[in-house]
Design an enzyme around this catalytic site. Structure first.
Site, PDB file in Angstrom:
ATOM      1  N   HIS A 155      33.378 -26.875  -5.448  1.00 22.96           N
ATOM      2  CA  HIS A 155      33.680 -26.656  -6.869  1.00 22.96           C
ATOM      3  C   HIS A 155      32.370 -26.873  -7.626  1.00 22.96           C
ATOM      4  O   HIS A 155      32.081 -27.971  -8.098  1.00 22.96           O
ATOM      5  CB  HIS A 155      34.747 -27.636  -7.355  1.00 22.96           C
ATOM      6  CG  HIS A 155      36.074 -27.485  -6.663  1.00 22.96           C
ATOM      7  ND1 HIS A 155      36.277 -27.835  -5.348  1.00 22.96           N
ATOM      8  CD2 HIS A 155      37.259 -27.008  -7.119  1.00 22.96           C
ATOM      9  CE1 HIS A 155      37.542 -27.585  -5.030  1.00 22.96           C
ATOM     10  NE2 HIS A 155      38.156 -27.079  -6.079  1.00 22.96           N
TER      11      HIS A 155
ATOM     12  N   GLU B 142      32.624 -21.195  -6.766  1.00 28.09           N
ATOM     13  CA  GLU B 142      33.096 -21.416  -8.145  1.00 28.09           C
ATOM     14  C   GLU B 142      34.087 -20.307  -8.461  1.00 28.09           C
ATOM     15  O   GLU B 142      33.765 -19.127  -8.349  1.00 28.09           O
ATOM     16  CB  GLU B 142      31.908 -21.418  -9.120  1.00 28.09           C
ATOM     17  CG  GLU B 142      32.284 -21.481 -10.580  1.00 28.09           C
ATOM     18  CD  GLU B 142      33.225 -22.621 -10.962  1.00 28.09           C
ATOM     19  OE1 GLU B 142      32.937 -23.787 -10.646  1.00 28.09           O
ATOM     20  OE2 GLU B 142      34.278 -22.335 -11.569  1.00 28.09           O
TER      21      GLU B 142
ATOM     22  N   ASP C  82      34.905 -31.429  -5.392  1.00 31.08           N
ATOM     23  CA  ASP C  82      34.891 -31.996  -6.744  1.00 31.08           C
ATOM     24  C   ASP C  82      35.745 -31.138  -7.678  1.00 31.08           C
ATOM     25  O   ASP C  82      35.239 -30.502  -8.609  1.00 31.08           O
ATOM     26  CB  ASP C  82      33.425 -32.052  -7.229  1.00 31.08           C
ATOM     27  CG  ASP C  82      33.293 -32.624  -8.621  1.00 31.08           C
ATOM     28  OD1 ASP C  82      34.199 -33.357  -9.058  1.00 31.08           O
ATOM     29  OD2 ASP C  82      32.267 -32.339  -9.276  1.00 31.08           O
TER      30      ASP C  82
ATOM     31  N   SER D 110      25.990 -30.581  -9.549  1.00 30.45           N
ATOM     32  CA  SER D 110      25.879 -30.816  -8.093  1.00 30.45           C
ATOM     33  C   SER D 110      25.059 -29.723  -7.379  1.00 30.45           C
ATOM     34  O   SER D 110      24.287 -30.055  -6.458  1.00 30.45           O
ATOM     35  CB  SER D 110      27.261 -30.974  -7.461  1.00 30.45           C
ATOM     36  OG  SER D 110      28.129 -29.935  -7.854  1.00 30.45           O
TER      37      SER D 110
ATOM     38  N   ASP E 211      37.664 -19.224  -3.976  1.00 32.98           N
ATOM     39  CA  ASP E 211      38.307 -20.528  -3.866  1.00 32.98           C
ATOM     40  C   ASP E 211      37.509 -21.403  -2.888  1.00 32.98           C
ATOM     41  O   ASP E 211      37.268 -21.016  -1.739  1.00 32.98           O
ATOM     42  CB  ASP E 211      39.746 -20.345  -3.372  1.00 32.98           C
ATOM     43  CG  ASP E 211      40.407 -21.681  -3.112  1.00 32.98           C
ATOM     44  OD1 ASP E 211      40.589 -22.437  -4.076  1.00 32.98           O
ATOM     45  OD2 ASP E 211      40.699 -21.992  -1.951  1.00 32.98           O
ATOM     46  N   GLY E 212      37.132 -22.589  -3.346  1.00 32.24           N
ATOM     47  CA  GLY E 212      36.235 -23.426  -2.555  1.00 32.24           C
ATOM     48  C   GLY E 212      36.891 -24.097  -1.371  1.00 32.24           C
ATOM     49  O   GLY E 212      36.234 -24.327  -0.346  1.00 32.24           O
TER      50      GLY E 212
ATOM     51  N   HIS F   6      26.970 -38.216  -8.697  1.00 36.03           N
ATOM     52  CA  HIS F   6      25.687 -37.643  -8.242  1.00 36.03           C
ATOM     53  C   HIS F   6      24.765 -38.703  -7.642  1.00 36.03           C
ATOM     54  O   HIS F   6      23.946 -38.387  -6.781  1.00 36.03           O
ATOM     55  CB  HIS F   6      25.008 -36.895  -9.397  1.00 36.03           C
ATOM     56  CG  HIS F   6      25.810 -35.698  -9.847  1.00 36.03           C
ATOM     57  ND1 HIS F   6      25.914 -35.307 -11.154  1.00 36.03           N
ATOM     58  CD2 HIS F   6      26.578 -34.822  -9.127  1.00 36.03           C
ATOM     59  CE1 HIS F   6      26.701 -34.233 -11.231  1.00 36.03           C
ATOM     60  NE2 HIS F   6      27.112 -33.924 -10.014  1.00 36.03           N
TER      61      HIS F   6
HETATM   62  N1  SAM Z   1      30.702 -30.168  -8.920  1.00 27.47           N
HETATM   63  C1  SAM Z   1      30.234 -29.918 -10.286  1.00 27.47           C
HETATM   64  C2  SAM Z   1      29.135 -30.902 -10.597  1.00 27.47           C
HETATM   65  O1  SAM Z   1      29.171 -32.042 -10.083  1.00 27.47           O
HETATM   66  O2  SAM Z   1      28.212 -30.540 -11.332  1.00 27.47           O
HETATM   67  C3  SAM Z   1      31.344 -30.001 -11.295  1.00 27.47           C
HETATM   68  C4  SAM Z   1      32.564 -29.222 -10.934  1.00 27.47           C
HETATM   69  S1  SAM Z   1      33.863 -29.261 -12.097  1.00 27.47           S
HETATM   70  C5  SAM Z   1      34.470 -30.887 -12.010  1.00 27.47           C
HETATM   71  C6  SAM Z   1      35.085 -28.337 -11.245  1.00 27.47           C
HETATM   72  C7  SAM Z   1      34.800 -26.847 -11.167  1.00 27.47           C
HETATM   73  O3  SAM Z   1      35.666 -26.266 -10.190  1.00 27.47           O
HETATM   74  C8  SAM Z   1      35.035 -26.064 -12.445  1.00 27.47           C
HETATM   75  O4  SAM Z   1      33.869 -25.358 -12.782  1.00 27.47           O
HETATM   76  C9  SAM Z   1      36.175 -25.103 -12.105  1.00 27.47           C
HETATM   77  O5  SAM Z   1      36.047 -23.843 -12.737  1.00 27.47           O
HETATM   78  C10 SAM Z   1      36.010 -24.966 -10.621  1.00 27.47           C
HETATM   79  N2  SAM Z   1      37.217 -24.599  -9.854  1.00 27.47           N
HETATM   80  C11 SAM Z   1      38.514 -24.857 -10.141  1.00 27.47           C
HETATM   81  N3  SAM Z   1      39.315 -24.458  -9.123  1.00 27.47           N
HETATM   82  C12 SAM Z   1      38.488 -23.975  -8.161  1.00 27.47           C
HETATM   83  C13 SAM Z   1      38.695 -23.463  -6.844  1.00 27.47           C
HETATM   84  N4  SAM Z   1      39.937 -23.370  -6.328  1.00 27.47           N
HETATM   85  N5  SAM Z   1      37.625 -23.087  -6.127  1.00 27.47           N
HETATM   86  C14 SAM Z   1      36.365 -23.179  -6.642  1.00 27.47           C
HETATM   87  N6  SAM Z   1      36.101 -23.654  -7.884  1.00 27.47           N
HETATM   88  C15 SAM Z   1      37.150 -24.048  -8.625  1.00 27.47           C
END
Ligand code: SAM
Length: 282
Positions: free
Chosen positions: A42, A122, A167, A104, A146-147, A19
């Site tokens: 994500h 998410e 992320d 984030s 899906d991101g 961050h």
């Molecule tokens: N970016 C966030 C932060 O910095 O506060 C933390 C994210 S965490 C490391 C990863 C997240 O991605 C999780 O909440 C998970 O559920 C989500 N996730 C996993 N696969 C995903 C996908 N294909 N598309 C979107 N989100 C996904």
């Protein structure tokens, strides 16, 4: 398989590193008035109460954001850290008490101007439910999707500038390769984009798939920023460090980050060390 929940790790050393890097990039982008589209592929929950049972259980913030908060008066001598800590305080219900760690989506939406736009993705239903409860502003769209695909589906964007945070939780080994493929496809649609990719440093060395893939991919300018808490232990499977790749880093990012990380790193542990270098280009 979606079992990862960031609440167990919120505010740890890796969040601080990620961050702070994101904050420094946004700082550079905000020097010009031209509109920016941000993508957070994500997103997680967006905001983490430190007293939540999940976050208290491992208490990783105690070796991450907490010591920085405690030392904030001394750390405010460093310009980037001063701005970061001021923003962190502004995102607390009570500016004098660290009770929440911003994810984030919060770091991004906090600095959104009228002309900017933020897309959040998410995939975990429960995590998305938490995210949807956050009040992040009118220019923010959050999707239960899906991101990586969501990003590609929306490129190119209409704004002159674009900033992307990727992320993943890397629950699947294939995610390292999927990120490289997405970066390639995204940069093909938006060559000017600034993209940040976070990755864990694990004893298994799985992040080499990501680093090698990026080097072989034809991307031209990639900065690598790595924070390690200690050397990779053979006995431990735990994360020993945090890495961020910045594709098309803004000019001067390396020096600003090096200055901030020089002040942060000794607060995170006796063996902690930081290294920033060009991974591709320059
Ligand atoms: N970016 C966030 C932060 O910095 O506060 C933390 C994210 S965490 C490391 C990863 C997240 O991605 C999780 O909440 C998970 O559920 C989500 N996730 C996993 N696969 C995903 C996908 N294909 N598309 C979107 N989100 C996904």
């Amino acid at each position: 398989m979606l079992s990862y929940q960031h609440a167990y790790h919120a505010g740890n050393f890796a969040d601080v590193h990620k961050h702070l890097t994101l904050f420094a990039v946004i700082d550079h982008l905000l020097r010009k008035p031209a509109p920016i589209t941000y993508f957070d592929s994500h997103a997680g929950r967006g905001r983490y109460p430190l007293m939540a049972p999940e976050t208290r259980r491992l208490g990783e913030y105690r070796q991450g954001v907490a010591p920085l908060w405690q030392a904030r008066d001394a750390l405010a001598q460093e310009p980037l850290l001063s701005a970061w800590l001021t923003a962190l305080a502004a995102m607390q219900p009570d500016a004098g008490t660290l009770s929440h760690y911003p994810g984030s989506p919060a770091w991004l939406s906090h600095r959104l101007r009228d002309q900017d736009r933020l897309w959040l993705f998410e995939l975990h239903p429960g995590e998305h439910g938490h995210l949807a409860e956050q009040r992040l502003g009118d220019n923010v769209t959050w999707l239960h999707a899906d991101g990586l695909q969501g990003l590609l589906d929306r490129l190119p964007v209409v704004t002159p500038r674009l900033c992307v945070l990727i992320d993943p939780s890397y629950e699947r080994k294939a995610e390292y390769r999927e990120v490289v493929e997405t970066l390639n496809a995204a940069m093909g649609k938006a060559r000017h984009a600034v993209m940040l990719v976070w990755y864990p440093l694990l004893p298994s060395g799985r992040h080499r798939d990501l680093l090698d893939g990026v080097r072989e991919s034809g991307l031209r300018k990639v900065w690598r920023s790595e924070l390690t808490l200690h050397a990779p232990g053979e006995a431990s499977h735990g994360m020993y460090g945090s890495g961020v790749l910045v594709i098309n880093p803004p000019w001067g990012l390396d020096e600003r980050l090096a200055g901030a990380m020089a002040a942060v790193t000794p607060r995170l542990g006796p063996e902690a060390s930081y290294r920033g270098n060009w991974w591709v280009g320059e």
